[in-house]
Design an enzyme around this catalytic site. Structure first.
Site: not given
Ligand code: FCB
Length: 456
Positions: A77, A121, A166, A293, A295, A352
């Site tokens: 990607r 992006h 995002e 995404n 995290y 992500e």
């Molecule tokens: C996300 C972004 C990516 C990167 C990661 C750590 O929010 O999409 O570009 O910065 O965080």
């Protein structure tokens, strides 16, 4: 413990972003983007750096594809830099820009790596920002035209398209807190920017589907975080739900339901966007897949002094802190099962997932990023659990392939499966890269963490 198998034809790869890796910021006719401008403003990037050179991927893309192949990846990607294609955002096309991505796509396909293209992006052409940026509705039609131009060139080979990465971060950090480009503190423009981003998503989806030669599968990538209350008190629970509205539901509901969440709308009424007739139909046209995404989570508590939403983040325990956020694996399972229950997307990709680890090369040349392996394993176990529950996840993209420019944090956080020495541009595959290459080869993970790993 038995290995956990992933579905057949599972897509395995890494995700990257043009501004964060390409460099060559003004080469071959590329125009400036808002990040080129923003990163030069004093104090905006913590280490005073910018991505003029970054990982020099623009010149080293062949080596980077070889690394992906070495890691057994079957998908990749990446994002296209809008100002490389249209230096002014609209109007004259810059042929060398299109040529670059054309070569990249061919290079990937030659190695059996499927391209997943993100059109936006975060690197808005500066000229469009000067004309009002995302709060200006015209930006949405310019984006659709850009999508059409790219689809015309690459749509004979590429079938996986992502309109936006995002939109919550683009609007909230770009126009509300000002932490990211363009760095505005503009509450009135924030949700108008979000609405125009959605509108542009819908318009671009039409452009992609009607232009690409091969049937285009189009999705949008959302940054999603479960929001938990700091305590069981009713006040904290309500604060968490309010916050969930602002960061999650405001970005999911328009795409799936064609409306913004009522409670959030009421809460933020004075700064809600202007919507024109027909917008919500365009925005909620069915997507082919949702990109998630993931995290971390948010833990929120009630705070009557916080403007508008009266909710404030509770800091994570030190032991769970990655340097940027809390490491919280179960959130991936929670988010995926919730999305499945509330929104029923036909297909999902994890677009992500990753952590920053302060990596360094050992005396023997190896890079033992065990904390990343632990994070990867934790998250993949949760992902597997969600798939077993029936959540239709078709692939996983790790953030990220190469250490790179992490926005306002500069080069300090290292997120890559591959270490980059920024002085020499030498790439070194980390232990986590070797680990994931095995996972990909087996299409399965060993959930047993083996000997005790270092603390996080
Ligand atoms: C996300 C972004 C990516 C990167 C990661 C750590 O929010 O999409 O570009 O910065 O965080």
């Amino acid at each position: 413990m038995a290995f956990l198998n992933f579905p057949d034809k599972f897509a395995w790869g890494a995700a990257t972003c043009a501004y964060q890796i390409e460099g060559a910021w003004n080469e071959d006719g590329k125009g400036p983007s808002i990040w080129d401008t923003f990163s030069r403003l004093p104090g905006k990037v913590s280490d005073g750096s910018n991505a003029d050179v970054a990982c020099d991927h623009y010149h080293r893309w062949q080596e980077d594809i070889r690394i992906m192949a070495e890691l057994n990846m079957n998908a990749y990607r990446f994002s296209i830099s809008w100002p490389r294609i249209l230096p002014q955002g609209a109007g004259k096309i810059n042929a060398p820009g299109l040529d670059f991505y054309d070569r990249l796509v061919d290079g990937l396909l030659a190695r059996g790596i499927e391209p997943f293209i993100t059109l936006y992006h975060w690197d808005l052409p500066q000229a469009l920002h000067d004309a009002g940026g995302w709060p200006n509705r015209d930006t949405a039609s310019h984006f659709a035209e850009y999508a059409r131009i790219v689809a015309e060139r690459l749509g004979d080979r590429v079938t996986k398209w992502i309109t936006h990465n995002e939109p919550s971060v683009v609007s909230l950090l770009g126009y509300f807190t000002g932490e990211y480009a363009p760095g505005e503190i503009n509450p009135m423009g924030t949700f108008q920017a979000a609405h125009n981003l959605f509108l542009s998503h819908g318009l671009a989806m039409q452009a992609l589907r009607t232009t690409a030669k091969k049937p285009a599968q189009v999705g949008i990538v959302l940054h999603l975080r479960p929001v938990h209350p700091a305590t069981n008190s009713e006040l904290d629970k309500a604060a968490a739900w309010r916050y969930d509205g602002v960061i999650n539901r405001f970005f999911l509901d328009p795409v799936f339901f064609g409306r913004y969440p009522e409670d959030t709308w009421k809460l933020l009424e004075i700064i809600m966007p202007k919507i024109q007739d027909g917008d919500m139909e365009i925005i909620s046209a069915p997507i082919d897949f949702l990109g998630v995404n993931y995290y971390t989570r948010f833990v929120m508590r009630h705070d009557p002094d916080t403007m508008l939403i009266q909710a404030v983040e509770a800091p994570p325990a030190e032991s769970e802190y990655s340097g940027l956020w809390e490491i919280y694996g179960p959130g991936l399972y929670e988010m995926l099962t919730r999305i499945q229950k509330d929104y029923h997307p036909a297909q999902i990709y994890i677009t992500e997932n990753g952590i920053p680890v302060p990596d360094g090369i050992d005396w023997d040349g190896r890079l033992r990023d065990y904390r990343r392996i632990r994070y990867l394993r934790d998250n993949l176990v949760q992902l597997h659990r969600a798939i077993n529950k029936g959540v239709p996840v078709l692939g996983y993209f790790h953030w990220t392939l190469l250490d790179n420019f992490e926005w306002s944090h500069g080069y300090e956080p290292r997120f890559g499966l591959v270490y980059v020495d920024y002085k020499t541009q030498k790439r070194t595959i980390k232990e986590s890269g070797r680990w994931i290459s095995q996972v990909i080869q087996q299409n399965a993970i060993d959930p047993d963490p083996g000997p005790p790993f270092f603390p996080r």
